[in-house]
Design a protein around this motif. Structure first.
Motif, PDB file in Angstrom:
ATOM      1  N   ALA A   1       0.830  -1.205   0.000  1.00 38.60           N
ATOM      2  CA  ALA A   1       0.000   0.000   0.000  1.00 38.60           C
ATOM      3  C   ALA A   1       0.866   1.258   0.000  1.00 38.60           C
ATOM      4  O   ALA A   1       0.578   2.215  -0.733  1.00 38.60           O
ATOM      5  N   VAL A   2       1.933   1.278   0.794  1.00 40.74           N
ATOM      6  CA  VAL A   2       2.843   2.427   0.811  1.00 40.74           C
ATOM      7  C   VAL A   2       3.438   2.626  -0.577  1.00 40.74           C
ATOM      8  O   VAL A   2       3.477   3.748  -1.094  1.00 40.74           O
ATOM      9  N   ASP A   3       3.890   1.550  -1.205  1.00 37.89           N
ATOM     10  CA  ASP A   3       4.472   1.641  -2.544  1.00 37.89           C
ATOM     11  C   ASP A   3       3.471   2.228  -3.542  1.00 37.89           C
ATOM     12  O   ASP A   3       3.816   3.078  -4.364  1.00 37.89           O
ATOM     13  N   PHE A   4       2.215   1.782  -3.470  1.00 40.67           N
ATOM     14  CA  PHE A   4       1.190   2.275  -4.392  1.00 40.67           C
ATOM     15  C   PHE A   4       0.946   3.770  -4.183  1.00 40.67           C
ATOM     16  O   PHE A   4       1.007   4.558  -5.128  1.00 40.67           O
TER      17      PHE A   4
ATOM     18  N   PHE B   1       0.331   8.713  -6.144  1.00 38.00           N
ATOM     19  CA  PHE B   1      -0.108  10.028  -5.678  1.00 38.00           C
ATOM     20  C   PHE B   1       1.035  10.961  -5.303  1.00 38.00           C
ATOM     21  O   PHE B   1       0.811  12.024  -4.754  1.00 38.00           O
ATOM     22  N   ASP B   2       2.275  10.592  -5.574  1.00 36.52           N
ATOM     23  CA  ASP B   2       3.412  11.435  -5.235  1.00 36.52           C
ATOM     24  C   ASP B   2       3.371  11.818  -3.759  1.00 36.52           C
ATOM     25  O   ASP B   2       3.472  12.981  -3.384  1.00 36.52           O
ATOM     26  N   MET B   3       3.186  10.802  -2.917  1.00 37.66           N
ATOM     27  CA  MET B   3       3.192  10.994  -1.473  1.00 37.66           C
ATOM     28  C   MET B   3       4.537  10.546  -0.927  1.00 37.66           C
ATOM     29  O   MET B   3       5.293   9.848  -1.605  1.00 37.66           O
TER      30      MET B   3
ATOM     31  N   HIS C   1      -0.657   2.619 -13.377  1.00 36.32           N
ATOM     32  CA  HIS C   1      -0.615   1.793 -12.165  1.00 36.32           C
ATOM     33  C   HIS C   1      -1.666   0.683 -12.186  1.00 36.32           C
ATOM     34  O   HIS C   1      -1.872   0.011 -11.177  1.00 36.32           O
ATOM     35  N   ASP C   2      -2.328   0.501 -13.326  1.00 36.65           N
ATOM     36  CA  ASP C   2      -3.400  -0.487 -13.458  1.00 36.65           C
ATOM     37  C   ASP C   2      -4.448  -0.307 -12.356  1.00 36.65           C
ATOM     38  O   ASP C   2      -4.957  -1.275 -11.784  1.00 36.65           O
ATOM     39  N   ALA C   3      -4.757   0.957 -12.064  1.00 33.43           N
ATOM     40  CA  ALA C   3      -5.678   1.269 -10.980  1.00 33.43           C
ATOM     41  C   ALA C   3      -6.912   2.040 -11.444  1.00 33.43           C
ATOM     42  O   ALA C   3      -7.803   2.321 -10.646  1.00 33.43           O
ATOM     43  N   TYR C   4      -6.984   2.390 -12.725  1.00 29.67           N
ATOM     44  CA  TYR C   4      -8.106   3.168 -13.270  1.00 29.67           C
ATOM     45  C   TYR C   4      -9.354   2.286 -13.338  1.00 29.67           C
ATOM     46  O   TYR C   4      -9.305   1.157 -13.814  1.00 29.67           O
TER      47      TYR C   4
ATOM     48  N   GLY D   1     -10.535   5.107  -9.198  1.00 28.13           N
ATOM     49  CA  GLY D   1      -9.542   4.054  -9.177  1.00 28.13           C
ATOM     50  C   GLY D   1      -9.649   3.239  -7.913  1.00 28.13           C
ATOM     51  O   GLY D   1     -10.500   3.485  -7.058  1.00 28.13           O
ATOM     52  N   LYS D   2      -8.759   2.248  -7.805  1.00 25.32           N
ATOM     53  CA  LYS D   2      -8.689   1.469  -6.573  1.00 25.32           C
ATOM     54  C   LYS D   2      -7.255   1.067  -6.315  1.00 25.32           C
ATOM     55  O   LYS D   2      -6.464   0.880  -7.241  1.00 25.32           O
ATOM     56  N   ASP D   3      -6.930   0.954  -5.041  1.00 26.30           N
ATOM     57  CA  ASP D   3      -5.581   0.577  -4.650  1.00 26.30           C
ATOM     58  C   ASP D   3      -5.445  -0.952  -4.679  1.00 26.30           C
ATOM     59  O   ASP D   3      -6.427  -1.658  -4.964  1.00 26.30           O
TER      60      ASP D   3
END
Length: 164
Positions: A21-24, A29-31, A96-99, A113-115
Protein backbone atom coordinates in the motif's frame (compact mmCIF):
# COMPACT_ATOMS: atom_id res chain seq x y z
CA UNK A 1 -24.53 23.25 17.90
CA UNK A 2 -22.54 22.15 14.85
CA UNK A 3 -18.81 21.43 14.58
CA UNK A 4 -16.99 24.18 12.62
CA UNK A 5 -14.77 21.82 10.60
CA UNK A 6 -12.99 23.34 7.59
CA UNK A 7 -11.96 20.15 5.73
CA UNK A 8 -11.32 16.45 6.13
CA UNK A 9 -7.72 16.43 7.38
CA UNK A 10 -6.81 12.80 6.70
CA UNK A 11 -8.21 9.35 6.12
CA UNK A 12 -7.04 6.04 7.56
CA UNK A 13 -7.30 2.70 5.78
CA UNK A 14 -6.79 -0.87 6.92
CA UNK A 15 -4.72 -2.67 4.27
CA UNK A 16 -3.67 -6.28 3.81
CA UNK A 17 0.00 -5.56 3.03
CA UNK A 18 1.40 -2.32 4.45
CA UNK A 19 4.46 -2.08 2.20
CA UNK A 20 2.44 -2.79 -0.95
CA UNK A 21 0.00 0.00 0.00
CA UNK A 22 2.84 2.43 0.81
CA UNK A 23 4.47 1.64 -2.54
CA UNK A 24 1.19 2.28 -4.39
CA UNK A 25 0.29 5.58 -2.73
CA UNK A 26 3.82 7.01 -2.82
CA UNK A 27 4.06 6.20 -6.51
CA UNK A 28 0.53 6.90 -7.78
CA UNK A 29 -0.11 10.03 -5.68
CA UNK A 30 3.41 11.43 -5.23
CA UNK A 31 3.19 10.99 -1.47
CA UNK A 32 6.00 10.50 1.00
CA UNK A 33 6.12 8.63 4.29
CA UNK A 34 5.84 11.30 6.99
CA UNK A 35 6.02 8.86 9.89
CA UNK A 36 5.82 5.18 10.64
CA UNK A 37 4.87 3.20 13.69
CA UNK A 38 6.25 -0.34 13.44
CA UNK A 39 4.55 -1.47 16.68
CA UNK A 40 1.18 -0.80 15.03
CA UNK A 41 2.34 -1.86 11.53
CA UNK A 42 1.34 1.63 10.38
CA UNK A 43 2.57 4.34 8.04
CA UNK A 44 1.44 7.94 7.72
CA UNK A 45 1.78 9.55 4.28
CA UNK A 46 1.68 13.16 3.16
CA UNK A 47 1.28 14.72 -0.26
CA UNK A 48 4.71 16.05 -1.23
CA UNK A 49 3.30 19.41 -2.34
CA UNK A 50 1.05 19.85 0.70
CA UNK A 51 1.58 21.30 4.14
CA UNK A 52 -0.36 18.77 6.21
CA UNK A 53 1.42 16.49 8.68
CA UNK A 54 -0.21 13.48 7.04
CA UNK A 55 -3.04 13.01 4.56
CA UNK A 56 -3.38 9.23 4.72
CA UNK A 57 -2.81 6.68 7.44
CA UNK A 58 -2.29 3.03 6.51
CA UNK A 59 -2.54 0.18 9.02
CA UNK A 60 -1.45 -3.26 7.83
CA UNK A 61 -3.71 -5.97 9.22
CA UNK A 62 -2.73 -8.96 7.07
CA UNK A 63 -4.63 -10.60 4.24
CA UNK A 64 -6.30 -13.11 6.57
CA UNK A 65 -8.20 -10.26 8.32
CA UNK A 66 -9.73 -8.78 5.15
CA UNK A 67 -13.50 -9.14 4.93
CA UNK A 68 -15.14 -7.50 1.88
CA UNK A 69 -17.65 -6.19 1.09
CA UNK A 70 -19.00 -4.72 4.29
CA UNK A 71 -20.41 -1.68 5.97
CA UNK A 72 -18.00 1.22 6.09
CA UNK A 73 -16.00 3.44 3.82
CA UNK A 74 -17.01 3.42 0.15
CA UNK A 75 -14.31 5.72 -1.23
CA UNK A 76 -12.00 8.65 -0.60
CA UNK A 77 -12.06 11.73 -2.83
CA UNK A 78 -8.82 13.56 -3.64
CA UNK A 79 -9.27 17.07 -5.09
CA UNK A 80 -6.91 18.47 -7.71
CA UNK A 81 -6.49 22.16 -8.52
CA UNK A 82 -6.77 22.11 -12.33
CA UNK A 83 -8.58 20.10 -14.98
CA UNK A 84 -5.17 19.30 -16.52
CA UNK A 85 -4.19 17.61 -13.26
CA UNK A 86 -7.33 15.48 -13.52
CA UNK A 87 -6.30 14.46 -17.03
CA UNK A 88 -2.83 13.60 -15.69
CA UNK A 89 -4.43 11.56 -12.88
CA UNK A 90 -6.26 9.40 -15.42
CA UNK A 91 -2.97 8.60 -17.15
CA UNK A 92 -1.21 7.88 -13.85
CA UNK A 93 -3.95 5.51 -12.69
CA UNK A 94 -3.81 3.68 -16.02
CA UNK A 95 -0.04 3.30 -15.62
CA UNK A 96 -0.61 1.79 -12.17
CA UNK A 97 -3.40 -0.49 -13.46
CA UNK A 98 -5.68 1.27 -10.98
CA UNK A 99 -8.11 3.17 -13.27
CA UNK A 100 -11.74 2.04 -12.89
CA UNK A 101 -13.83 4.77 -14.55
CA UNK A 102 -14.86 8.40 -14.80
CA UNK A 103 -17.94 10.58 -14.72
CA UNK A 104 -19.24 14.11 -14.61
CA UNK A 105 -21.33 15.14 -11.62
CA UNK A 106 -22.09 18.58 -12.99
CA UNK A 107 -20.12 20.78 -10.61
CA UNK A 108 -17.37 18.17 -10.31
CA UNK A 109 -15.49 16.04 -12.82
CA UNK A 110 -14.22 12.71 -11.52
CA UNK A 111 -11.79 9.89 -12.27
CA UNK A 112 -12.04 6.67 -10.22
CA UNK A 113 -9.54 4.05 -9.18
CA UNK A 114 -8.69 1.47 -6.57
CA UNK A 115 -5.58 0.58 -4.65
CA UNK A 116 -4.08 -2.94 -4.48
CA UNK A 117 -6.43 -3.84 -1.59
CA UNK A 118 -9.51 -2.79 -3.55
CA UNK A 119 -10.05 0.45 -1.61
CA UNK A 120 -11.83 2.72 -4.04
CA UNK A 121 -11.03 6.39 -4.48
CA UNK A 122 -12.06 9.36 -6.58
CA UNK A 123 -9.86 12.10 -7.95
CA UNK A 124 -11.99 15.15 -8.67
CA UNK A 125 -11.83 18.68 -9.99
CA UNK A 126 -14.51 21.21 -9.10
CA UNK A 127 -15.87 23.93 -11.37
CA UNK A 128 -15.45 27.50 -10.13
CA UNK A 129 -18.22 28.22 -7.61
CA UNK A 130 -19.80 30.89 -9.81
CA UNK A 131 -20.22 28.32 -12.62
CA UNK A 132 -22.15 25.68 -10.67
CA UNK A 133 -25.47 26.99 -12.03
CA UNK A 134 -28.19 24.33 -11.85
CA UNK A 135 -25.67 21.95 -10.26
CA UNK A 136 -25.88 23.95 -7.03
CA UNK A 137 -28.41 21.36 -5.84
CA UNK A 138 -27.85 18.53 -8.32
CA UNK A 139 -25.19 15.84 -8.64
CA UNK A 140 -25.92 13.87 -11.81
CA UNK A 141 -23.87 10.91 -12.95
CA UNK A 142 -23.10 11.55 -16.60
CA UNK A 143 -20.46 10.65 -19.17
CA UNK A 144 -17.27 12.68 -18.74
CA UNK A 145 -15.87 14.22 -21.93
CA UNK A 146 -12.48 15.08 -20.46
CA UNK A 147 -11.05 16.49 -23.69
CA UNK A 148 -13.87 19.05 -23.90
CA UNK A 149 -13.56 19.87 -20.20
CA UNK A 150 -9.81 20.46 -20.58
CA UNK A 151 -10.45 22.70 -23.57
CA UNK A 152 -13.11 24.65 -21.65
CA UNK A 153 -11.40 24.96 -18.26
CA UNK A 154 -7.68 24.90 -19.09
CA UNK A 155 -5.62 26.80 -16.52
CA UNK A 156 -8.54 27.45 -14.15
CA UNK A 157 -7.53 26.76 -10.53
CA UNK A 158 -10.30 25.93 -8.10
CA UNK A 159 -8.86 24.21 -5.02
CA UNK A 160 -8.64 27.52 -3.19
CA UNK A 161 -7.13 27.98 0.23
CA UNK A 162 -8.03 26.38 3.50
CA UNK A 163 -9.10 28.58 6.43
CA UNK A 164 -6.53 28.68 9.23
Amino acid sequence: MSIPAVRLNHAVLFVADLQRAVDFYTSAFDMEVAASEPRANAAFLRLTHGDNHHDLGLFGIGADQVKRPGIGLYHLAWQVDTIEQLEQARLSLAEHDAYTGESSHGATKSIYGKDPDGNEFEIMWMLPREDWGRFEHEAPVERLDLATEVSTWSGVRTAGTIAR
